[in-house]
Design an enzyme around this catalytic site. Structure first.
Site, mmCIF file in Angstrom:
data_model
loop_
_atom_site.group_PDB
_atom_site.id
_atom_site.type_symbol
_atom_site.label_atom_id
_atom_site.label_comp_id
_atom_site.label_asym_id
_atom_site.label_seq_id
_atom_site.Cartn_x
_atom_site.Cartn_y
_atom_site.Cartn_z
ATOM 1 N N HIS A 146 0.854 -1.200 0.000
ATOM 2 C CA HIS A 146 0.000 0.000 0.000
ATOM 3 C C HIS A 146 0.883 1.240 0.000
ATOM 4 C CE1 HIS A 146 0.949 0.424 4.198
ATOM 5 N NE2 HIS A 146 0.264 -0.636 4.558
ATOM 6 N N CYS A 198 2.046 -10.659 21.171
ATOM 7 C CA CYS A 198 1.120 -10.396 20.065
ATOM 8 C C CYS A 198 1.601 -11.215 18.866
ATOM 9 C CB CYS A 198 1.072 -8.906 19.713
ATOM 10 S SG CYS A 198 0.188 -8.641 18.149
ATOM 11 N N HIS A 212 4.103 1.375 2.314
ATOM 12 C CA HIS A 212 5.315 0.699 1.841
ATOM 13 C C HIS A 212 5.960 1.487 0.701
ATOM 14 C CE1 HIS A 212 2.510 -2.775 2.970
ATOM 15 N NE2 HIS A 212 3.399 -2.733 3.933
ATOM 16 N N LYS A 271 -7.726 -3.088 4.754
ATOM 17 C CA LYS A 271 -8.602 -3.684 3.734
ATOM 18 C C LYS A 271 -10.027 -3.733 4.256
ATOM 19 C CE LYS A 271 -6.487 -5.086 0.100
ATOM 20 N NZ LYS A 271 -6.451 -5.641 -1.161
ATOM 21 N N CYS A 313 -3.113 -5.454 21.861
ATOM 22 C CA CYS A 313 -1.847 -4.973 21.314
ATOM 23 C C CYS A 313 -1.987 -3.517 20.869
ATOM 24 C CB CYS A 313 -1.474 -5.875 20.135
ATOM 25 S SG CYS A 313 -0.358 -5.102 18.985
ATOM 26 N N HIS A 327 -1.981 -3.636 16.800
ATOM 27 C CA HIS A 327 -3.043 -4.354 16.074
ATOM 28 C C HIS A 327 -4.403 -4.285 16.750
ATOM 29 C CE1 HIS A 327 0.675 -6.064 14.427
ATOM 30 N NE2 HIS A 327 -0.018 -6.068 13.322
HETATM 31 N N1 MSP Z 1 9.026 -6.851 8.084
HETATM 32 C C1 MSP Z 1 9.021 -5.754 8.981
HETATM 33 C C2 MSP Z 1 10.266 -4.928 8.845
HETATM 34 C C3 MSP Z 1 11.543 -5.661 9.143
HETATM 35 S S1 MSP Z 1 12.905 -4.637 8.879
HETATM 36 C C4 MSP Z 1 14.189 -5.497 9.408
HETATM 37 C C5 MSP Z 1 7.814 -4.849 8.683
HETATM 38 N N2 MSP Z 1 7.296 -4.960 7.491
HETATM 39 S S2 MSP Z 1 5.974 -4.225 6.989
HETATM 40 O O1 MSP Z 1 5.802 -4.664 5.642
HETATM 41 O O2 MSP Z 1 4.904 -4.453 7.893
HETATM 42 O O3 MSP Z 1 6.216 -2.696 7.059
HETATM 43 C C6 MSP Z 1 7.207 -2.097 6.302
HETATM 44 C C7 MSP Z 1 7.268 -0.602 6.447
HETATM 45 O O4 MSP Z 1 6.073 0.016 5.997
HETATM 46 C C8 MSP Z 1 7.492 -0.124 7.867
HETATM 47 O O5 MSP Z 1 8.518 0.866 7.868
HETATM 48 C C9 MSP Z 1 6.197 0.510 8.243
HETATM 49 O O6 MSP Z 1 6.398 1.540 9.153
HETATM 50 C C10 MSP Z 1 5.747 1.042 6.895
HETATM 51 N N3 MSP Z 1 4.317 1.329 6.890
HETATM 52 C C11 MSP Z 1 3.297 0.444 7.044
HETATM 53 N N4 MSP Z 1 2.127 1.146 7.034
HETATM 54 C C12 MSP Z 1 2.364 2.468 6.883
HETATM 55 C C13 MSP Z 1 1.572 3.617 6.702
HETATM 56 N N5 MSP Z 1 0.264 3.589 6.753
HETATM 57 N N6 MSP Z 1 2.210 4.788 6.462
HETATM 58 C C14 MSP Z 1 3.564 4.875 6.339
HETATM 59 N N7 MSP Z 1 4.332 3.804 6.484
HETATM 60 C C15 MSP Z 1 3.789 2.623 6.908
HETATM 61 O O7 MSP Z 1 7.436 -4.085 9.537
#
Ligand code: MSP
Length: 661
Positions: free
Chosen positions: A18, A126, A21, A298, A144, A147
């Site tokens: 999304h 969690c 990421h 979602k 949590c 979540h």
């Molecule tokens: N797999 C772990 C990271 C391990 S690093 C050694 C993880 N993955 S994640 O896919 O859940 O998240 C990846 C990144 O996306 C994180 O930096 C998280 O902060 C970022 N984001 C997830 N949702 C977000 C928003 N809504 N807005 C901005 N960034 C966000 O965590």
């Protein structure tokens, strides 16, 4: 120049990508490209996080082995980044043998150094975070904090990392190196987390089978959060390319979202210290995107798919898909100061596309190149001796590269882009004032040519500086300017010299890169003052009646009538949403020495954070009016075509309090 190593978090293979990421990755890509432009040797890493119970469960649901599931999904992440033009130098998957080897090696080393012991670990767990929480960190009903789901009391015989022993060390490190964690708010959060006391941490799991086995006790797997962090040293070559590791690791910058700060800023450096490796240079923590003020999910139906956003922008504007992707990247980076949370809206994307890209950037090119075509045989004219307004343009051009570097080079994308847009503003003003068309009419072709040259030279400089944010669009502009030297060979130093544009080069006229998006037609005319006050109209976002667009019947006023309106320049000090009103923002503004509150119906176009520090124009002597319980002491001016409001602002910096007449 120092090498530069930048990483994104590695993304869970389970996740559907999304904008959150995409934001991290686009920001990392932008800084990687910026540093390359500045001449640094850059290593940019992203990848996928593939172990843990959640992934194991998901694979089972899909009727696959965990490995087969990862092998299916990881390439989709790679393909996404390729489609978005991300220039990563490596993509690491934590199931790769190179990573398994380093994870086991470092775990073994920590054990041998006495930093890990066997013990029973108990705590609130969690499963979604795969993390333990202290009682005090849980929300009501033992849920949590991330979540909002119930946590479980878990107790296991595990290997435990002596994290508590590193409390003083990490505290001294964070205190002694203010740049280690950025921005300041996130640094402060980590300081209070550490000061609150660090507990030893279970770093292996007996119950989790899908993971990297503990080398000295293969019945256990290494805790995913420790294992995943190790990817950053694996990929740079800790075991495989020691020379590269030595060069880059001290320059590592981890770019992350705030939910995973403590893993990166506290646990990871402590683990590295335990195994005798240096910490990364910096952890840069960005904020979270919400949609409609809420967390994206979602189930809530407010999930923003970046590909769909870009596709829709390309379809409504007619822009090339990759150019629309650049515009999307620009909007994310420009709209919200890096490090702050922001609310995403498609309207903001359209607004940035029209105002910043179609108008300020694209139009400057579109109004200049045809002059070259028509009056100079399609060849860039010669620069003349500087005169009149040329000096101001030269001065702005000389200042913009360093000003942008001071911001973008330190992750302050919003202000860096604002610097470049300020420069584009100067260039637009320049061509308006220098008016090459007048010189042409007067038969002064040499002067007209010089003005055209100067304008295009300003565009050359801006385009070089914009390549990290607009990899495709910059390429297209470069092509239209007809400069033979490839854009990829241009460096920051090329943007610092005036006169790099080769006179005589043959331009290539092209279709507008950022075709303006026509918004919906305005509602039928309504007479001004028919029932509602201007402040009510501005405040609810409906804007002035369409008769204000010049079509309807408005009675004439005298200059004395006009002078009754006290229009002033104001500066926005604070901005926040008005609870329960999706269009309203409450602004705290400064007019000269005094401050006051104002309510404005611009929440759908402007994220509150994006307004702070901006200069606007307000009606200062309007009778106060209560809107949703907030007293609005005045009204701001915005152009409004019935579908959206666009703020009016002074063309260049003017102190707050100055009268507008
Ligand atoms: N797999 C772990 C990271 C391990 S690093 C050694 C993880 N993955 S994640 O896919 O859940 O998240 C990846 C990144 O996306 C994180 O930096 C998280 O902060 C970022 N984001 C997830 N949702 C977000 C928003 N809504 N807005 C901005 N960034 C966000 O965590």
């Amino acid at each position: 120049m120092e090498p530069f190593y930048v990483t994104t978090p590695i993304y869970y293979v389970n996740d559907v990508p999304h904008i959150g990421h995409t934001y991290t990755t686009m920001a990392a890509d932008t800084i990687a490209r910026w540093k390359r432009l500045c001449g640094a040797e850059v290593f940019f890493l992203t990848g996928t996080d593939e172990h843990g119970v959640n992934i194991e469960r998901r694979a089972r649901e899909a009727g696959m082995s965990a490995q087969a599931w990862c092998d299916l999904i990881a390439p989709k992440w790679q393909a996404l980044w390729k489609r978005l033009g991300i220039s990563n130098d490596d993509f690491i998957r934590t199931t790769e043998p190179r990573h398994v080897r380093v994870a086991q090696h470092l775990f073994q080393r920590a054990y041998e150094r006495g930093a890990i012991y066997k013990g029973t670990y108990e705590g609130w767990y969690c499963p979604s975070c795969e993390a333990y929480y202290a009682e005090g960190e849980l929300l009501e009903g033992k849920t949590c904090p991330i979540h909002k789901r119930g946590v479980e009391w878990a107790a296991e015989e595990n290997y435990v990392f002596r994290l508590s022993q590193y409390q003083d060390w990490i505290l001294r490190k964070i205190e002694g190196d203010p740049q280690f964690i950025q921005p300041e708010t996130q640094r402060n959060e980590m300081l209070s987390f550490v000061r609150g006391g660090l507990r030893d941490l279970a770093v292996s799991r007996l119950s989790v089978k899908w993971g990297i086995p503990v080398p000295f006790d293969p019945a256990q797997t290494i805790y995913v959060w420790v294992e995943a962090l190790i990817n950053y040293v694996t990929a740079i070559g800790y075991l495989d390319h020691p020379e590269r590791y030595q060069r880059f690791w001290p320059q590592a910058h981890h770019l992350i979202g705030r939910d995973i700060n403590r893993f990166h800023s506290v646990i990871w450096p402590c683990f590295l210290e335990a195994v005798g490796l240096p910490s990364p240079k910096q952890v840069w923590v960005h904020g979270f995107w919400t949609v409609g003020g809420e967390k994206m999910s979602k189930t809530r139906g407010n999930f923003i798919d970046p590909i769909a956003e870009i596709t829709s922008l390309a379809a409504t504007s007619g822009a090339e898909w990759e150019v629309a992707a650049d515009a999307f990247r620009y909007t994310l980076l420009r709209e919200v100061p890096f490090g702050q949370d922001g609310d995403y809206s498609h309207a903001a994307l359209v607004h940035r596309f029209n105002a910043d890209l179609a108008n300020d950037f694209g139009n400057l090119l579109n109004r200049t190149l045809p002059l070259v075509d028509r009056h100079f045989g399609g060849r860039i004219p010669a620069p003349g001796a500087p005169q009149g307004p040329d000096g101001a343009l030269h001065a702005a051009a000389a200042a913009v590269p360093d000003a942008a570097d001071a911001r973008i080079g330190t992750f302050d994308f919003t202000r860096g882009l604002a610097e470049i847009w300020r420069f584009l503003g100067v260039a637009n003003k320049y061509i308006d004032e220098a008016a090459p068309w007048t010189a042409l009419k007067e038969g002064n072709s040499a002067r007209a040519g010089a003005i055209v040259y100067n304008t295009l030279e300003a565009l050359r400089i801006a385009t070089i500086l914009l390549t990290p944010v607009f990899p495709t669009a910059a390429q297209r502009v470069w092509g239209q300017l007809g400069i033979a030297a490839p854009l990829s060979a241009q460096r920051f130093a090329d943007a610092r010299v005036w006169g790099g544009l080769p006179a005589g080069a043959g331009i290539r006229l092209g279709a507008p890169l950022f075709p303006r998006i026509e918004t919906r037609p305005a509602p039928p005319p309504r007479r001004a003052g028919a029932g509602r006050t201007p402040s009510a109209r501005a405040a609810d976002g409906a804007g002035p009646s369409s008769s204000d667009k010049g079509g309807g019947a408005m009675s004439e006023i005298t200059i004395d009538d006009f002078n009754k309106v006290d229009l002033r320049v104001a500066e926005v000090l604070e901005a926040k949403r008005v609870a329960g009103a999706d269009k309203l923002l409450e602004l705290r503004i400064k007019i000269g020495e005094s401050t006051r509150t104002l309510v404005a119906g611009i929440a759908q176009q402007y994220a509150p954070e994006s307004l702070i520090g901006r200069k606007i124009v307000v009606v200062a002597n309007l009778q106060p009016r209560r809107l949703r319980g907030v007293e609005s002491q005045g009204m701001l001016l915005a152009a409004n075509d019935g579908t959206r409001a666009v703020l009016l602002a002074p063309d260049s910096d003017v102190p707050s309090g100055v009268r507008v007449s």
